[in-house]
Design a protein around this motif. Structure first.
Motif, PDB file in Angstrom:
ATOM      1  N   GLU A   1      -7.559  -2.320 -14.958  1.00  0.00           N
ATOM      2  CA  GLU A   1      -8.934  -2.755 -14.760  1.00  0.00           C
ATOM      3  C   GLU A   1      -9.253  -3.872 -15.735  1.00  0.00           C
ATOM      4  OE1 GLU A   1     -11.464   0.697 -14.910  1.00  0.00           O
ATOM      5  OE2 GLU A   1      -9.792   1.894 -14.188  1.00  0.00           O
TER       6      GLU A   1
ATOM      7  N   ALA B   1      -6.603  -4.344  -9.113  1.00  0.00           N
ATOM      8  CA  ALA B   1      -7.124  -3.710 -10.335  1.00  0.00           C
ATOM      9  C   ALA B   1      -6.480  -2.339 -10.533  1.00  0.00           C
ATOM     10  CB  ALA B   1      -8.640  -3.566 -10.255  1.00  0.00           C
ATOM     11  N   ASP B   2      -6.238  -1.641  -9.434  1.00  0.00           N
ATOM     12  CA  ASP B   2      -5.574  -0.334  -9.510  1.00  0.00           C
ATOM     13  C   ASP B   2      -4.145  -0.476 -10.049  1.00  0.00           C
ATOM     14  OD1 ASP B   2      -5.313   2.492  -9.018  1.00  0.00           O
ATOM     15  OD2 ASP B   2      -4.201   2.031  -7.187  1.00  0.00           O
TER      16      ASP B   2
ATOM     17  N   SER C   1      -2.334   1.560   4.476  1.00  0.00           N
ATOM     18  CA  SER C   1      -3.387   0.828   5.165  1.00  0.00           C
ATOM     19  C   SER C   1      -3.154  -0.645   4.885  1.00  0.00           C
ATOM     20  CB  SER C   1      -4.760   1.257   4.643  1.00  0.00           C
ATOM     21  OG  SER C   1      -5.762   0.487   5.277  1.00  0.00           O
TER      22      SER C   1
ATOM     23  N   ASN D   1       2.334   1.709  -3.455  1.00  0.00           N
ATOM     24  CA  ASN D   1       1.334   2.187  -4.404  1.00  0.00           C
ATOM     25  C   ASN D   1       1.088   3.692  -4.210  1.00  0.00           C
ATOM     26  OD1 ASN D   1      -2.013   2.496  -4.381  1.00  0.00           O
ATOM     27  ND2 ASN D   1      -1.268   1.406  -6.185  1.00  0.00           N
TER      28      ASN D   1
ATOM     29  N   VAL E   1     -10.715  -8.763   1.655  1.00  0.00           N
ATOM     30  CA  VAL E   1     -10.878  -9.453   0.371  1.00  0.00           C
ATOM     31  C   VAL E   1     -11.338  -8.458  -0.708  1.00  0.00           C
ATOM     32  CG1 VAL E   1     -12.131 -11.295  -0.821  1.00  0.00           C
ATOM     33  CG2 VAL E   1     -11.336 -11.640   1.536  1.00  0.00           C
ATOM     34  N   GLY E   2     -12.251  -7.566  -0.349  1.00  0.00           N
ATOM     35  CA  GLY E   2     -12.675  -6.512  -1.282  1.00  0.00           C
ATOM     36  C   GLY E   2     -11.533  -5.580  -1.625  1.00  0.00           C
ATOM     37  N   TRP E   3     -10.738  -5.248  -0.616  1.00  0.00           N
ATOM     38  CA  TRP E   3      -9.574  -4.381  -0.856  1.00  0.00           C
ATOM     39  C   TRP E   3      -8.613  -5.037  -1.851  1.00  0.00           C
ATOM     40  CZ3 TRP E   3      -4.511  -5.817   0.198  1.00  0.00           C
ATOM     41  CH2 TRP E   3      -3.554  -4.860  -0.163  1.00  0.00           C
TER      42      TRP E   3
ATOM     43  N   PHE F   1       0.834  -1.201   0.000  1.00  0.00           N
ATOM     44  CA  PHE F   1       0.000   0.000   0.000  1.00  0.00           C
ATOM     45  C   PHE F   1       0.870   1.254   0.000  1.00  0.00           C
ATOM     46  CE2 PHE F   1      -4.529   1.164   0.773  1.00  0.00           C
ATOM     47  CZ  PHE F   1      -4.377   2.545   0.763  1.00  0.00           C
TER      48      PHE F   1
ATOM     49  N   SER G   1      -9.085  -7.091  -4.238  1.00  0.00           N
ATOM     50  CA  SER G   1      -9.576  -7.048  -5.612  1.00  0.00           C
ATOM     51  C   SER G   1      -9.460  -5.634  -6.202  1.00  0.00           C
ATOM     52  CB  SER G   1     -11.016  -7.583  -5.587  1.00  0.00           C
ATOM     53  OG  SER G   1     -11.810  -6.934  -6.482  1.00  0.00           O
ATOM     54  N   ALA G   2      -9.824  -4.621  -5.422  1.00  0.00           N
ATOM     55  CA  ALA G   2      -9.730  -3.237  -5.917  1.00  0.00           C
ATOM     56  C   ALA G   2      -8.272  -2.823  -6.107  1.00  0.00           C
ATOM     57  CB  ALA G   2     -10.422  -2.297  -4.925  1.00  0.00           C
ATOM     58  N   PHE G   3      -7.442  -3.191  -5.151  1.00  0.00           N
ATOM     59  CA  PHE G   3      -6.042  -2.756  -5.173  1.00  0.00           C
ATOM     60  C   PHE G   3      -5.293  -3.344  -6.365  1.00  0.00           C
ATOM     61  CE2 PHE G   3      -1.568  -3.119  -3.779  1.00  0.00           C
ATOM     62  CZ  PHE G   3      -1.319  -1.809  -3.394  1.00  0.00           C
TER      63      PHE G   3
END
Lengths: 85, 424
Positions: free
Chosen positions: B422, B417-418, B360, B333, B409-411, B330, B413-415
């Motif tokens: 995408e 993709a970032d 985070s 990034n 788990v949601g993080w 994190f 997937s988003a991270f």
């Protein structure tokens, strides 16, 4: 997130570290279909309280009013609609 | 191969030619050129954000065609995720985010002529270079621990084959064995990770090898998230995990690969499976490019992430001296985005607004029990300083911890993709 180097885009880049850009977020809510005033209101609420998310509390505390306005305008102007099912 | 000749240019593939050749040779556009060495989290993020701006020619150099994330790899070790679910290619970056990827090793950098040399001798010219070198291991800190020893006693600190090796060893270990984790001295990649590893392997043992033990031999006397971990170990895995700080053992000095044992100042510990996480330094290309100081890490300007030792070269991620920022995906990034906007400002005249640096991390104690932290940072006096820190607390409800595990788990997937683009 939109590909530009505006003030709002530079702050929104940080949002994309957690919020799925395609708007498919589940555990972490999508932010790609919110209007400007809603985003501002959320950020003020997060700034006031740690209880719902300390990640967002930390982010909201770190942004000035001008920055919150800039990122809210940017996100609202780049609304993404989900793909039709 | 050190000299770049016309003949070599002609033998190169077209895509490489465009990036490598001088502007008058084969360039249809006259955009500034950015070369990024290293396709991990830092390099991929910088390249993606620069590529999206479409105002620069961006070339990413990465030897591997697939990248396996270190974060979440402890879930793989515990049998809770497949390695495939942690593996990413670079296709989306090239197809959707306007950059070129060359799968080759960068063997050298010449800051004088602003060129990067690839393994095949081709040279790429740059206006700005980003080196995202990750980590390397310090040799000699633990006697006998080298690359061949790591094939018996894996570090699994770069995800991929090393993770697979450690997983196989844990799977074939007999119930009642001791899994020894040798935890490194600061600073190192992902401070809570050795202890998350202990937690998740304990979860695996509890189900399949309940008489087994985990022994952490630490080179430190304190560790990240210590109270949260120790409380959870007592709650989830009573009696299974033992942590021995440096003050008790003097830390591990020697490994005996044949005996599969580790030796501290006064004692020898026999392991059924040994995971040796060595002391760390900046990745090899950073050292070779003279981006590192006596500490073994890369000093940088905290606003632009330009090296303070080599002008025109930026460094992000685990290889920098990040001040208060931990070495995490994190953090990397976050640094990479600030770096990308700084490079855009310098090459294209866009404005770099004051950067916000964040970290985070989600850390698993069990599959449905995770904690998180959130830290904000600011550049101050040439260093990165912490502004505020928030962290989960001991005694939070099971529901809060379950929600955090779900968010993790949601993080993920988003991270990813970032970083890798995408997928939809």
């Amino acid at each position: 997130m939109a590909a530009d180097a505006s003030h709002g885009a530079q702050i929104a880049a940080a949002c994309a570290s957690c919020h799925d850009p395609s708007g498919r977020g589940h555990a972490i809510p999508p932010i790609t279909s919110l209007d400007e005033q809603t985003i501002i209101k959320f950020m003020h609420n997060y700034r006031a309280s740690e209880s719902s998310s300390h990640v967002m509390h930390a982010v909201a505390l770190s942004l000035s009013e001008e920055e919150i306005g800039a990122v809210a305008r940017h996100l609202a102007a780049n609304v993404r609609h989900r793909d039709p099912p | 191969m050190t000299n770049w000749t016309r003949r070599q240019i002609c033998s190169m593939a077209g895509g490489v030619l465009a990036a490598a050749a001088a502007p008058h040779v084969a360039r249809s556009q006259n955009k500034p050129r950015v070369v990024v060495i290293g396709g991990g989290i830092g390099g991929a993020t910088v390249a993606r954000y620069l590529g999206d701006l479409k105002t620069m020619d961006v070339t990413l150099i990465e030897t591997k065609r697939r990248y396996v994330t270190c974060f979440f790899s402890n879930l793989y070790l515990a049998g809770l995720r497949s390695l495939a679910s942690l593996t990413f290619g670079f296709e989306v970056l090239t197809e959707r985010h306007g950059l070129k990827v060359i799968h080759q090793a960068a063997t050298g950098v010449d800051p004088g002529t602003k060129t990067v040399t690839l393994r095949d001798g081709v040279r790429l010219a740059y206006d700005r270079l980003v080196v995202a070198a990750g980590i390397a291991f310090k040799s000699g800190e633990i006697r006998n621990y080298d690359a061949s020893a790591a094939e018996i006693m894996p570090h699994a600190w770069n995800a991929g084959p090393q993770s697979e090796l450690l997983r196989r060893q844990l799977e074939s270990m007999e119930d009642g064995g001791v899994f020894v984790i040798v935890a490194p001295p600061d600073p190192f990649r992902c401070p809570p990770a050795p202890y998350e590893r202990a937690s998740l392997v304990a979860y695996y043992f509890k189900q399949f090898k309940p008489r087994s033990k985990i022994l952490i031999l630490d080179a430190k006397d304190r560790f990240s998230g210590q109270e949260l971990f120790q409380e959870a170990w007592g709650r989830h895995y009573p009696g299974m995990i033992e942590w021995l700080p440096r003050q008790f053992t003097g830390a591990v000095k020697i490994v005996d690969v044949a005996a599969r044992s580790v030796v501290t100042e006064g004692e020898t510990f026999k392991a059924a499976v040994a995971n040796i996480i060595p002391a760390q330094k900046a990745g090899a290309i950073a050292e070779k490019t003279e981006l590192t100081d006596a500490s073994g890490w890369c000093p940088v300007d905290p606003v632009t992430f330009e090296s303070t030792l080599q002008r025109g070269i930026h460094v992000v991620g685990d290889s920098i001296i990040g001040g208060d920022m931990p070495k995490s995906a994190f953090s990397t990034n976050s640094q990479a985005k600030a770096c990308a906007f700084a490079i855009a400002a310098s090459l294209t005249g866009s404005q770099q607004f004051p950067s916000h640096l964040f970290n985070s991390c989600y850390t698993f104690l069990a599959p449905d029990d995770a904690f998180t932290n959130a830290i904000t940072f600011t550049p101050e006096g040439g260093k990165i300083k912490t502004v505020e820190t928030f962290i989960s607390k001991v005694g939070e409800s099971a529901e809060v911890r379950r929600r955090t595990a779900h968010q993790a788990v949601g993080w993920y997937s988003a991270f990813t993709a970032d970083v890798f683009g995408e997928g939809s």
